[in-house]
Design a protein around this motif. Structure first.
Motif, PDB file in Angstrom:
ATOM      1  N   LEU A  43      -4.272  15.564  -0.068  1.00 43.59           N
ATOM      2  CA  LEU A  43      -4.201  15.551   1.393  1.00 43.59           C
ATOM      3  C   LEU A  43      -4.595  14.185   1.936  1.00 43.59           C
ATOM      4  CD1 LEU A  43      -3.873  16.992   4.116  1.00 43.59           C
ATOM      5  CD2 LEU A  43      -6.252  17.764   3.900  1.00 43.59           C
ATOM      6  N   ASP A  44      -5.659  13.601   1.390  1.00 46.94           N
ATOM      7  CA  ASP A  44      -6.103  12.280   1.842  1.00 46.94           C
ATOM      8  C   ASP A  44      -5.020  11.226   1.603  1.00 46.94           C
ATOM      9  OD1 ASP A  44      -8.488  13.358   2.657  1.00 46.94           O
ATOM     10  OD2 ASP A  44      -9.579  12.800   0.828  1.00 46.94           O
ATOM     11  N   LYS A  46       0.822  -1.206   0.000  1.00 49.08           N
ATOM     12  CA  LYS A  46       0.000   0.000   0.000  1.00 49.08           C
ATOM     13  C   LYS A  46       0.857   1.257   0.000  1.00 49.08           C
ATOM     14  CE  LYS A  46      -4.028   1.904   2.415  1.00 49.08           C
ATOM     15  NZ  LYS A  46      -4.945   1.726   3.580  1.00 49.08           N
ATOM     16  N   LEU A  47       1.957   1.234   0.736  1.00 45.71           N
ATOM     17  CA  LEU A  47       2.854   2.391   0.771  1.00 45.71           C
ATOM     18  C   LEU A  47       3.443   2.674  -0.609  1.00 45.71           C
ATOM     19  CD1 LEU A  47       4.765   1.862   4.137  1.00 45.71           C
ATOM     20  CD2 LEU A  47       3.208   3.729   3.571  1.00 45.71           C
ATOM     21  N   LYS A  48       3.812   1.621  -1.293  1.00 44.20           N
ATOM     22  CA  LYS A  48       4.369   1.806  -2.642  1.00 44.20           C
ATOM     23  C   LYS A  48       3.338   2.442  -3.572  1.00 44.20           C
ATOM     24  CE  LYS A  48       6.725  -0.699  -6.342  1.00 44.20           C
ATOM     25  NZ  LYS A  48       7.209  -2.036  -6.817  1.00 44.20           N
ATOM     26  N   LEU A  49       2.093   1.977  -3.488  1.00 47.03           N
ATOM     27  CA  LEU A  49       1.027   2.539  -4.316  1.00 47.03           C
ATOM     28  C   LEU A  49       0.760   3.993  -3.953  1.00 47.03           C
ATOM     29  CD1 LEU A  49      -1.314   2.295  -6.340  1.00 47.03           C
ATOM     30  CD2 LEU A  49      -2.717   1.382  -4.471  1.00 47.03           C
ATOM     31  N   LEU A  50       0.707   4.292  -2.653  1.00 45.34           N
ATOM     32  CA  LEU A  50       0.409   5.654  -2.216  1.00 45.34           C
ATOM     33  C   LEU A  50       1.507   6.625  -2.622  1.00 45.34           C
ATOM     34  CD1 LEU A  50      -1.056   4.931   1.328  1.00 45.34           C
ATOM     35  CD2 LEU A  50      -2.278   5.935  -0.600  1.00 45.34           C
ATOM     36  N   GLU A  51       2.753   6.198  -2.585  1.00 50.16           N
ATOM     37  CA  GLU A  51       3.844   7.074  -3.022  1.00 50.16           C
ATOM     38  C   GLU A  51       3.688   7.449  -4.490  1.00 50.16           C
ATOM     39  OE1 GLU A  51       7.342   4.927  -2.118  1.00 50.16           O
ATOM     40  OE2 GLU A  51       7.276   5.348   0.044  1.00 50.16           O
ATOM     41  N   GLU A  52       3.312   6.480  -5.300  1.00 48.79           N
ATOM     42  CA  GLU A  52       3.092   6.776  -6.724  1.00 48.79           C
ATOM     43  C   GLU A  52       1.883   7.699  -6.902  1.00 48.79           C
ATOM     44  OE1 GLU A  52       2.645   2.956  -8.457  1.00 48.79           O
ATOM     45  OE2 GLU A  52       4.785   2.438  -8.322  1.00 48.79           O
ATOM     46  N   GLN A  53       0.831   7.448  -6.147  1.00 46.72           N
ATOM     47  CA  GLN A  53      -0.364   8.280  -6.277  1.00 46.72           C
ATOM     48  C   GLN A  53      -0.094   9.718  -5.832  1.00 46.72           C
ATOM     49  OE1 GLN A  53      -3.042   5.838  -3.914  1.00 46.72           O
ATOM     50  NE2 GLN A  53      -4.147   5.186  -5.749  1.00 46.72           N
ATOM     51  N   ILE A  54       0.663   9.873  -4.757  1.00 45.33           N
ATOM     52  CA  ILE A  54       0.986  11.223  -4.273  1.00 45.33           C
ATOM     53  C   ILE A  54       1.800  11.982  -5.305  1.00 45.33           C
ATOM     54  CG2 ILE A  54       2.364  12.479  -2.564  1.00 45.33           C
ATOM     55  CD1 ILE A  54       1.468  10.398  -0.511  1.00 45.33           C
ATOM     56  N   GLU A  55       2.763  11.297  -5.900  1.00 44.97           N
ATOM     57  CA  GLU A  55       3.586  11.958  -6.921  1.00 44.97           C
ATOM     58  C   GLU A  55       2.736  12.399  -8.106  1.00 44.97           C
ATOM     59  OE1 GLU A  55       7.567  11.048  -9.664  1.00 44.97           O
ATOM     60  OE2 GLU A  55       6.804   9.549  -8.240  1.00 44.97           O
TER      61      GLU A  55
END
Length: 507
Positions: free
Chosen positions: A481-482, A441-450
């Protein structure tokens, strides 16, 4: 307190010095888990080498926590019971006659006897082994209490860390809104928005050169369009009715941004208030004044445990304090069964009886009443009489019941140990799965944030040239933000799961 730590660290070697009380299987298990424990401990230390702040707090908690000190005192109490195993006190009897007892060998004045009872062969060693195993079981209970304290310290610290980073993320989001407010004001006033777009890029921390070039290029076009549209502005100035709707729409964007800014400022104040109970709880755990400041790491380094799942599970099954406590209790109950059997054997006693005599004076007459009243003088020598004794344990039902009771307790401990092993294995699988899911999940969120940061920057650039609406920017900003808050929550959940895993190992 230094003395407490010295005893605390030294007590870990007590069990190894007293291994003679256990079985050979218990000794081999101990030798295996020592090496495995060192391997896992080195891995965890490598992963936690950067968490110096948290390590210092854990050390402080171990030194100062009153509950942990009380648990350690209980362990010290159990150690003293080992020294209480000894022979029963010898029994001394002294008797003095108020009137001398006239006997043939003289007048007996007093009598003294001493008797020492000895248990059956092997009884004292078995009692000492049982007390030693119970002390070791109490030490494992102390380890469990220590691990629980360390986990509570870590859990509370991570909650503070999450709250502080939430404040930081909210503050960053507030800065983004303020830049957007500045952009909306500049656009409302009809000024050059290129500088504001560049400020937003810095706030987002976007280091992509192409994005910066694009923003600069769009800014130049904006400047050109602003300068080239000046005559149009002059024309519309003469016709205020035509320009009013556009200006009114831009002013609405400014007002909406100000509302969002006020809401975030209020949220930041509430987050600061939420820190107080956590700080109080954390200070209580480490034994400090409740209002003392707590240092929080600026950036949390994630512990890496990849590739060590099997080692962790094996170490849990060999080092978990509760498992070790049940193992030692089981061995202690076995010793109690042996003690019950030995108590059914006779006790032997050896002693001396010392009788004090005084010479008897001659009395009576020879020949009087056929010589029956004549008592010759002399004698009076003291006498020493060796004695032996033996108990007769003829009531066998009591000893058989004691032996059966100890065996039932031993079987109960063994079954509890097996049940706990199954529960720990299940909990390990649950925690391991949670950690792996968090990593994905962290890997996915890092890509989404970028991607969301790039999208927000593009939308702002488009908004500056009237290509997108503020509503679209609000939506992207909320999603960004989410994602950041979700990433922070996932990181903290992963760290808490690892901390729980470490507490199961029994470090």
């Amino acid at each position: 307190m230094k003395k407490f730590l010295k005893i605390y660290h030294g007590s870990a070697n007590f069990c190894s010095k007293e291994r003679g009380c256990g079985s050979n299987q218990y000794q081999s298990i101990s030798n295996i888990h020592k090496y495995l424990f060192l391997i896992v401990f080195m891995v965890i230390q490598i992963g936690a080498s950067n968490a110096q702040i948290l390590d210092n707090y854990i050390k402080e908690a171990v030194e100062n926590n009153l509950g942990l000190q009380a648990s350690f005192k209980q362990y010290q109490v159990s150690l003293e019971k080992v020294n209480q195993v000894s022979l029963d006190n010898p029994q001394l009897n002294i008797g003095i006659y108020t009137r001398p007892m006239e006997l043939l060998m003289g007048n007996q004045r007093a009598e003294a006897s001493i008797m020492q009872m000895f248990p059956w062969f092997g009884m004292l060693k078995t009692q000492k082994d049982e007390a030693t195993l119970m002390a070791e079981a109490q030490y494992e209970a102390f380890r469990e209490e220590r691990n629980r304290l360390v986990f509570q310290v870590k859990d509370t610290y991570f909650q503070l860390l999450q709250l502080q980073h939430t404040i930081d993320i909210t503050q960053e989001n507030l800065e983004i809104l303020k830049v957007l407010e500045e952009l909306a004001i500049v656009r409302y006033q009809g000024g050059n928005t290129s500088g504001t777009v560049s400020s937003l890029s810095k706030v987002l921390g976007n280091s992509n050169p192409s994005s910066g070039a694009t923003a600069q290029s769009d800014g130049m076009n904006m400047a050109g369009s602003s300068s080239s549209s000046a005559p149009m502005g002059q024309n519309t100035a003469g016709n205020g009715m035509n320009s009013m709707p556009s200006s009114s729409g831009k002013l609405t964007d400014v007002l909406r941004l100000q509302v969002q800014i006020k809401a975030l400022e209020s949220e930041l104040s509430q987050l600061e208030v939420n820190k107080r109970p956590l700080v109080t709880k954390f200070n209580q755990l480490i034994g400090r004044e409740r209002n003392e400041d707590v240092e929080i790491a600026a950036q949390e380094n994630l512990t890496n445990i990849n590739g060590w799942e099997e080692v962790y599970l094996d170490s849990i099954l060999l080092n978990n304090p509760m498992l070790m406590m049940l193992e030692k209790e089981s061995l202690a109950y076995r010793k109690q069964a042996e003690m019950a059997k030995l108590e059914g054997s006779p006790m032997l006693g050896a002693g001396l009886n010392y009788m004090v005599f005084s010479p008897r004076p001659e009395s009576g007459m020879i020949g009087g009443m056929d010589g029956m009243e004549y008592m010759p003088s002399g004698m009076g020598n003291n006498m020493v009489m060796p004695m032996v004794s033996m108990t007769l344990p003829i009531y066998r039902k009591k000893y058989k019941s004691m032996q059966s009771e100890a065996i039932l307790w031993m079987e109960s401990s063994q079954k509890q140990k097996i049940e706990l092993e199954n529960l720990l294995a299940t909990e390990f699988e649950t925690i391991s799965t949670s950690i792996k899911d968090s990593e994905r999940k962290l890997k996915l969120l890092e890509e989404q944030i970028e991607l969301m940061q790039q999208t927000l920057e593009i939308s702002v650039t488009s908004y500056s040239s009237e290509g997108s609406s503020m509503e679209e920017i609000f939506s992207i900003q909320r999603e960004l933000l989410d994602f950041k808050l979700e990433k922070l929550t996932t990181e903290i959940e992963r760290q808490v799961a690892i901390a729980r895993l470490e507490s199961l190992i029994g470090i």
